[in-house]
Write a protein that holds these residues in place. Structure first.
Motif, PDB file in Angstrom:
ATOM      1  N   LEU A 298       0.906  -1.043   0.102  1.00 47.79           N
ATOM      2  CA  LEU A 298      -0.266   0.035   0.019  1.00 47.79           C
ATOM      3  C   LEU A 298       0.651   1.148   0.024  1.00 47.79           C
ATOM      4  CD1 LEU A 298      -2.870   1.033   0.138  1.00 47.79           C
ATOM      5  CD2 LEU A 298      -2.868   1.062   2.528  1.00 47.79           C
ATOM      6  N   LYS A 299       2.133   1.313   0.629  1.00 48.45           N
ATOM      7  CA  LYS A 299       2.881   2.299   1.032  1.00 48.45           C
ATOM      8  C   LYS A 299       3.483   2.525  -0.610  1.00 48.45           C
ATOM      9  CE  LYS A 299       6.905   4.009   3.310  1.00 48.45           C
ATOM     10  NZ  LYS A 299       7.945   4.143   2.087  1.00 48.45           N
ATOM     11  N   SER A 300       3.865   1.655  -1.474  1.00 44.62           N
ATOM     12  CA  SER A 300       4.468   1.634  -2.566  1.00 44.62           C
ATOM     13  C   SER A 300       3.347   2.175  -3.560  1.00 44.62           C
ATOM     14  CB  SER A 300       4.867   0.350  -3.101  1.00 44.62           C
ATOM     15  OG  SER A 300       5.171   0.389  -4.433  1.00 44.62           O
ATOM     16  N   PHE A 301       2.263   1.817  -3.680  1.00 45.27           N
ATOM     17  CA  PHE A 301       1.157   2.176  -4.487  1.00 45.27           C
ATOM     18  C   PHE A 301       0.833   3.518  -4.069  1.00 45.27           C
ATOM     19  CE2 PHE A 301      -3.336   2.719  -5.414  1.00 45.27           C
ATOM     20  CZ  PHE A 301      -3.590   2.591  -6.465  1.00 45.27           C
ATOM     21  N   THR A 305       0.934   6.925  -6.760  1.00 45.17           N
ATOM     22  CA  THR A 305      -0.333   7.675  -7.133  1.00 45.17           C
ATOM     23  C   THR A 305      -0.467   9.092  -6.380  1.00 45.17           C
ATOM     24  OG1 THR A 305      -1.645   6.303  -5.662  1.00 45.17           O
ATOM     25  CG2 THR A 305      -1.645   5.414  -7.889  1.00 45.17           C
ATOM     26  N   GLY A 306       0.552   9.223  -5.326  1.00 44.43           N
ATOM     27  CA  GLY A 306       0.252  10.339  -4.845  1.00 44.43           C
ATOM     28  C   GLY A 306      -0.586  10.431  -3.901  1.00 44.43           C
ATOM     29  N   TYR A 324      -7.623  13.176  -7.679  1.00 44.82           N
ATOM     30  CA  TYR A 324      -7.244  12.443  -8.761  1.00 44.82           C
ATOM     31  C   TYR A 324      -7.847  10.852  -9.054  1.00 44.82           C
ATOM     32  CZ  TYR A 324      -3.459  15.812  -9.649  1.00 44.82           C
ATOM     33  OH  TYR A 324      -2.696  17.058  -9.709  1.00 44.82           O
ATOM     34  N   HIS A 325      -8.426  10.476  -9.864  1.00 43.94           N
ATOM     35  CA  HIS A 325      -8.512   9.184 -10.135  1.00 43.94           C
ATOM     36  C   HIS A 325      -7.239   8.303 -10.325  1.00 43.94           C
ATOM     37  CE1 HIS A 325     -10.145   5.223 -11.473  1.00 43.94           C
ATOM     38  NE2 HIS A 325     -11.426   5.505 -11.423  1.00 43.94           N
ATOM     39  N   PRO A 326      -6.856   7.372  -9.252  1.00 38.38           N
ATOM     40  CA  PRO A 326      -5.334   6.714  -9.339  1.00 38.38           C
ATOM     41  C   PRO A 326      -5.175   6.193 -10.675  1.00 38.38           C
ATOM     42  CG  PRO A 326      -6.761   6.006  -7.822  1.00 38.38           C
ATOM     43  CD  PRO A 326      -7.770   7.040  -8.140  1.00 38.38           C
ATOM     44  N   LEU A 327      -6.122   5.140 -11.257  1.00 41.31           N
ATOM     45  CA  LEU A 327      -5.793   4.376 -12.285  1.00 41.31           C
ATOM     46  C   LEU A 327      -5.944   5.497 -13.637  1.00 41.31           C
ATOM     47  CD1 LEU A 327      -8.634   1.448 -11.499  1.00 41.31           C
ATOM     48  CD2 LEU A 327      -6.078   1.594 -11.090  1.00 41.31           C
ATOM     49  N   LEU A 328      -6.710   6.344 -13.521  1.00 43.79           N
ATOM     50  CA  LEU A 328      -6.665   7.182 -14.912  1.00 43.79           C
ATOM     51  C   LEU A 328      -5.310   7.707 -14.920  1.00 43.79           C
ATOM     52  CD1 LEU A 328      -8.043   8.136 -17.592  1.00 43.79           C
ATOM     53  CD2 LEU A 328      -9.275   9.882 -15.928  1.00 43.79           C
ATOM     54  N   LYS A 329      -4.840   8.382 -13.543  1.00 40.92           N
ATOM     55  CA  LYS A 329      -3.684   9.199 -13.474  1.00 40.92           C
ATOM     56  C   LYS A 329      -2.493   8.483 -13.958  1.00 40.92           C
ATOM     57  CE  LYS A 329      -0.542  11.685 -10.276  1.00 40.92           C
ATOM     58  NZ  LYS A 329      -0.416  12.087  -8.931  1.00 40.92           N
ATOM     59  N   LEU A 330      -2.449   7.181 -13.475  1.00 42.19           N
ATOM     60  CA  LEU A 330      -1.242   6.136 -13.986  1.00 42.19           C
ATOM     61  C   LEU A 330      -1.591   5.861 -15.371  1.00 42.19           C
ATOM     62  CD1 LEU A 330      -1.237   3.549 -11.057  1.00 42.19           C
ATOM     63  CD2 LEU A 330       0.234   5.263 -11.472  1.00 42.19           C
ATOM     64  N   SER A 331      -2.550   5.786 -16.084  1.00 43.70           N
ATOM     65  CA  SER A 331      -2.662   5.518 -17.548  1.00 43.70           C
ATOM     66  C   SER A 331      -2.164   6.798 -18.346  1.00 43.70           C
ATOM     67  CB  SER A 331      -4.007   5.107 -17.967  1.00 43.70           C
ATOM     68  OG  SER A 331      -4.408   4.977 -19.245  1.00 43.70           O
ATOM     69  N   LEU A 332      -2.661   8.098 -17.875  1.00 43.29           N
ATOM     70  CA  LEU A 332      -2.276   9.210 -18.455  1.00 43.29           C
ATOM     71  C   LEU A 332      -0.623   9.225 -18.518  1.00 43.29           C
ATOM     72  CD1 LEU A 332      -4.994  11.491 -17.571  1.00 43.29           C
ATOM     73  CD2 LEU A 332      -4.805  10.464 -19.738  1.00 43.29           C
ATOM     74  N   GLU A 333      -0.054   8.956 -17.353  1.00 40.24           N
ATOM     75  CA  GLU A 333       1.197   9.176 -16.998  1.00 40.24           C
ATOM     76  C   GLU A 333       2.141   8.430 -18.154  1.00 40.24           C
ATOM     77  OE1 GLU A 333       1.952   8.893 -12.831  1.00 40.24           O
ATOM     78  OE2 GLU A 333       1.620  11.082 -12.537  1.00 40.24           O
ATOM     79  N   PRO A 384      -5.402   9.874  -3.444  1.00 41.43           N
ATOM     80  CA  PRO A 384      -4.814  10.705  -4.228  1.00 41.43           C
ATOM     81  C   PRO A 384      -5.528  12.102  -4.214  1.00 41.43           C
ATOM     82  CG  PRO A 384      -5.630   9.176  -5.800  1.00 41.43           C
ATOM     83  CD  PRO A 384      -5.900   8.708  -4.386  1.00 41.43           C
ATOM     84  N   THR A 385      -5.368  12.849  -3.167  1.00 39.94           N
ATOM     85  CA  THR A 385      -6.165  14.182  -3.074  1.00 39.94           C
ATOM     86  C   THR A 385      -5.481  15.247  -2.454  1.00 39.94           C
ATOM     87  OG1 THR A 385      -8.361  14.954  -2.180  1.00 39.94           O
ATOM     88  CG2 THR A 385      -7.341  13.606  -0.961  1.00 39.94           C
TER      89      THR A 385
END
Length: 857
Positions: A298-301, A305-306, A324-333, A384-385
């Motif tokens: 969880l710490k790594s994730f 994702t911030g 942020y939506h964490p999955l969408l953020k990872l996908s866009l990055e 992520p907020t």
């Protein structure tokens, strides 16, 4: 309550679980993610889980470098060990030892006192421990140092039973080694003899087959060596013979190996007897390792994702800032794009948000973001907020997203939607969160909108919180009338016809249906026909709504920019006031020190003069003593000169001494005699002191203006000031321009015409030709579109330098409109160049805001 059953899949939490399991280092952590991560409805449980995560992160920051994450799943071997006479194999026992060592290490740190001394066992209240939440979780978990020591005593560092585990095992292995060496010696002798006879090849060596040492021989020569043929190769070209001389020894090795195995099993059974009474407690410690493995993942994730731990409110509150939506953020990055954060915050009296706006404008993403973050939070996970978010806790979360039609259940899209609405109306309360996408769609718009308004009214009466997306105009009007509902809009750039993915709360949004139809290219007749059907009033109201949203966005951006500039101005003023106060303090200190130094020097000078006069009187004007006193006073004068101190006071003193000497001589009746040498020396010294120049007063600082002739301090070449910008001046030396600080310049006489021509010719012909050639081919226009920020900055720097060097009056920079970031970067740079007179947008007919026109001095 979570509704429906596929809720986690709808909002993307299944993918969160998958990513967490991928970061676990053992099956302990993956099992914890699958079975223990669940939705919590109590505020205390959520806060406790988040506090444990925070404390574990602090623990890893301090002790992570010394921590070995040995998490091994030994639960099944431990459970089987409950039966008598069972034992754990060496690898399983080795894994158990390392897991217990990890657990013991963590318990020791967690149980340490606030002073930071982890070597002392502490007990008592939570406040006495550095990690109180983790200590509370682990206070009843035992450590097993005696079991670890026992396993260490019988296993080596590779996880194998040591020779010294028991005297019997040591003796057996010693005999086994001696017997193996004797067999090897016998086989080497037999092989050497057979090689001499030519029965086997020179490179043949003994081979182990079925636990027995043998000699590989060709099938045709197998009778040349006395022994037992045990096996042959797969190709049949080699047979393996056990010579008769080593048969008994090989049998002995088998017996010793069997004895070794029996002794190892006995040792393992003896160790199992020590472990068996503590299996339940050990399983608890292993379960904590599973939790630690999960916290590591969880710490790594969260770092990826911030994710942060926000301040959690007790009641049901929707307050997400910069979320942020964490999955969408990872996908866009992964695709090099940046996600726009969302602010989803409702007031206490407004607990339902109705979002409208264009298709593909981000309404569903906004809905899923709020649902996923709320679910993650109530599963005890960081989100992520922004740090100023303050979300609450809900007892129930209901969701209606996507098409749920079922052929087997004879349900259409709208029937499934109505069934979910029925379930929500039956079970929702003031502590429920409703997430509904495309509310009322799926049937005839007029009746669908009416039903949706009735259902929404029921939700308002029940006091349920919710985020709902819709296109229906009647629902937007209903929200305007209801104090409990607030309209929201996903913003859309009407000029570029693209979504901005930004949520604005306060006004409804437009669907931009007509504009999107025009962009796609539908025939104008079709668009006009549709506009006539819905009526001019509807079209104009939609247009007015778009204008309101646009204007609100413009003024909000304006307000933010003004606030930002005001803060910058306040910071600048405070900085200058602080620096001014420091300079004033330093000035006063320097003046005080100068006054003190001057007073000390005057006292020292007075004392020196009095001593000189006294010495002259006592020596009665003897030449040697007078000369010595004169030299001393001359040295003191030189000291005063070196310190650049005024000598007026000293001069007056010396003049008074001289006059007293003259009066004394006249009183004694010195009839026409020459003045004594001492008086002459004193007079000469007074004269020299008078002639000593006073401390040089710095000349008043020259104020230069455009057209003045100057030269660099220490040089003689004159130049003319072309322009002054603050403390910098642009000076023309011959044909070359130079930008210099004003304090490096001094006034110079205007050169004559021949001097000007002479100065102008110091540039070589080759240089002049190169500049002329460059000027011929220079294009006063550059295209920066598609460049990254660093590339664009480098290109524009070279371009502007060339334009100034070649004395271009104008230049054009093509950067496009886009997001405006490149335009802002270009203009910030131009504002720092002293040779730039001004810059502005190109005329709208020739590119407008997409092109910046630069004028040079």
């Amino acid at each position: 309550m979570i509704y429906p059953d596929n809720f986690e899949n709808k909002i993307g939490f299944d993918d969160i679980r998958r990513l967490l399991k991928g970061r676990c280092v053992s099956s302990l952590g993956t099992a914890w993610v699958d079975t223990k991560v669940h939705f919590m409805t109590q505020h205390s449980d959520v806060v406790k889980a988040l506090q444990e995560y925070t404390e574990y992160g602090l623990l890893m920051e301090e002790y992570g470098d010394d921590f070995e994450a040995n998490f091994f799943d030994v639960r099944e071997p431990l459970i089987r060990l409950r039966a008598e006479r069972t034992y754990m194999e060496e690898p399983q026992l080795f894994d158990l030892k390392r897991s217990l060592q990890t657990a013991n290490y963590l318990m020791k740190i967690i149980g340490s006192a606030n002073s930071g001394d982890s070597d002392e066992d502490t007990a008592g209240n939570e406040e006495e421990h550095r990690y109180p939440a983790l200590w509370k979780r682990t206070e009843n978990i035992d450590t097993f140092p005696e079991i670890v020591n026992r396993i260490d005593a019988i296993l080596n560092k590779y996880g194998k039973v040591k020779d010294t585990a028991s005297p019997e095992l040591l003796s057996t292995r010693h005999q086994l080694e001696v017997t193996t060496r004797s067999i090897g010696h016998s086989l080497r002798s037999i092989i050497a003899e057979a090689q001499n006879e030519g029965y086997i090849e020179r490179d043949v060596s003994p081979t182990l087959r079925d636990g027995r040492l043998m000699i590989p021989v060709a099938p045709a020569l197998k009778r040349k060596i006395r022994g037992i043929v045990h096996d042959e190769s797969a190709t049949g070209k080699t047979v393996f013979i056990e010579p008769a001389a080593v048969v008994e020894a090989n049998n002995r090795i088998r017996e010793l190996k069997a004895a070794e195995r029996r002794e190892i099993i006995r040792i393992l059974q003896e160790t199992a007897s020590l472990i068996r009474p503590h299996i339940s407690e050990i399983l608890e410690a292993i379960q904590f390792l599973a939790y630690a493995d999960y916290l590591n993942a969880l710490k790594s994730f969260s770092e990826t994702t911030g994710g942060i731990v926000p301040q959690v409110s007790k009641g049901p509150v929707i307050d997400w800032r910069q979320a942020y939506h964490p999955l969408l953020k990872l996908s866009l990055e992964r695709h090099g794009r940046k996600m726009v954060p969302l602010d989803i915050s409702l007031k206490t009296e407004q607990y339902i948000l109705l979002i409208s706006g264009p298709n593909a404008g981000g309404k569903s993403v906004c809905l899923k973001t709020a649902g996923l973050l709320q679910y993650m939070l109530q599963c005890g996970m960081p989100v992520p907020t922004g740090e100023n978010s303050s979300p609450g806790i809900f007892k129930d979360i209901f969701i209606d997203i996507g098409d749920e039609q079922s052929i087997t259940d004879d349900l259409s899209t709208y029937s499934g939607h109505l069934l979910r609405m029925k379930h929500m109306m039956k079970h929702c309360s003031s502590s429920s969160l409703l997430l509904i996408d495309e509310f009322g769609s799926g049937t005839e718009p007029q009746i669908g909108g009416a039903l949706a308004e009735g259902i929404l009214d029921h939700f308002v009466t029940a006091g349920a919180h919710g985020i709902i997306t819709t296109h229906y105009q009647n629902l937007k009007l209903y929200a305007q009338r209801q104090k409990s509902i607030v309209n929201g809009a996903m913003l859309y750039d009407r000029h570029q016809m693209q979504p901005l993915f930004m949520l604005q709360i306060g006004n409804p949004g437009s669907s931009f249906a007509i504009e999107m139809a025009r962009k796609i290219g539908l025939p104008r007749k079709v668009i006009d026909y549709a506009s006539e059907i819905v009526g001019k009033d509807y079209v104009m109201s939609d247009k007015y709504l778009q204008d309101i949203v646009r204007d609100k966005r413009y003024w909000e951006d304006k307000r933010q920019r003004i606030s930002k500039r005001e803060r910058q101005l306040e910071d600048t003023v405070a900085k200058y006031e602080k620096e001014l106060a420091e300079v004033e303090g330093e000035r006063r200190a320097i003046l005080t020190k100068a006054k003190n130094d001057a007073g000390s020097l005057i006292k020292e000078a007075n004392a020196k003069i009095e001593n000189t006069i006294r010495a002259i009187k006592e020596a009665q004007a003897e030449r040697e003593r007078t000369l010595e006193s004169r030299n001393e006073l001359s040295e003191f004068k030189a000291t005063i000169d070196s310190k650049d101190i005024k000598a007026d006071h000293i001069t007056r003193k010396m003049e008074a001494v001289r006059r007293r000497q003259e009066r004394r001589q006249q009183a004694k009746g010195n009839r026409g005699k020459a003045t004594p040498p001492a008086v002459n020396a004193l007079s000469a010294l007074v004269s020299s002191l008078k002639a000593t120049p006073k401390t040089s007063v710095p000349k008043e600082k020259r104020i230069f203006k455009k057209g003045d002739y100057v030269c660099i301090k220490g040089q003689t070449t004159p130049g003319r000031i072309e322009n002054i910008n603050g403390s910098q001046a642009n000076v023309l030396f011959g044909m070359m321009h130079a930008t210099l600080a004003l304090n490096r310049l001094e006034a110079a006489p205007a050169p004559k015409e021949d001097k000007i021509r002479q100065v102008a010719t110091f540039v070589s012909k080759a240089t002049r030709d190169a500049i002329y050639e460059k000027k011929l081919h220079f294009k006063p226009e550059i295209d920066l579109r598609g460049m990254r920020a660093d590339e664009a900055l480098t290109a524009i720097a070279y371009f502007i330098d060339d334009a100034i060097q070649l004395e271009q009056p104008l230049a054009r920079i093509l950067h496009g409109t886009g997001t405006g970031a490149l335009r802002e970067l270009v203009r910030r740079y131009l504002g720092t160049v002293s040779g730039v007179k001004r810059f502005h947008d190109e005329h709208v007919q020739f590119g407008g805001a997409g092109i910046t026109v630069v004028e040079f001095n």
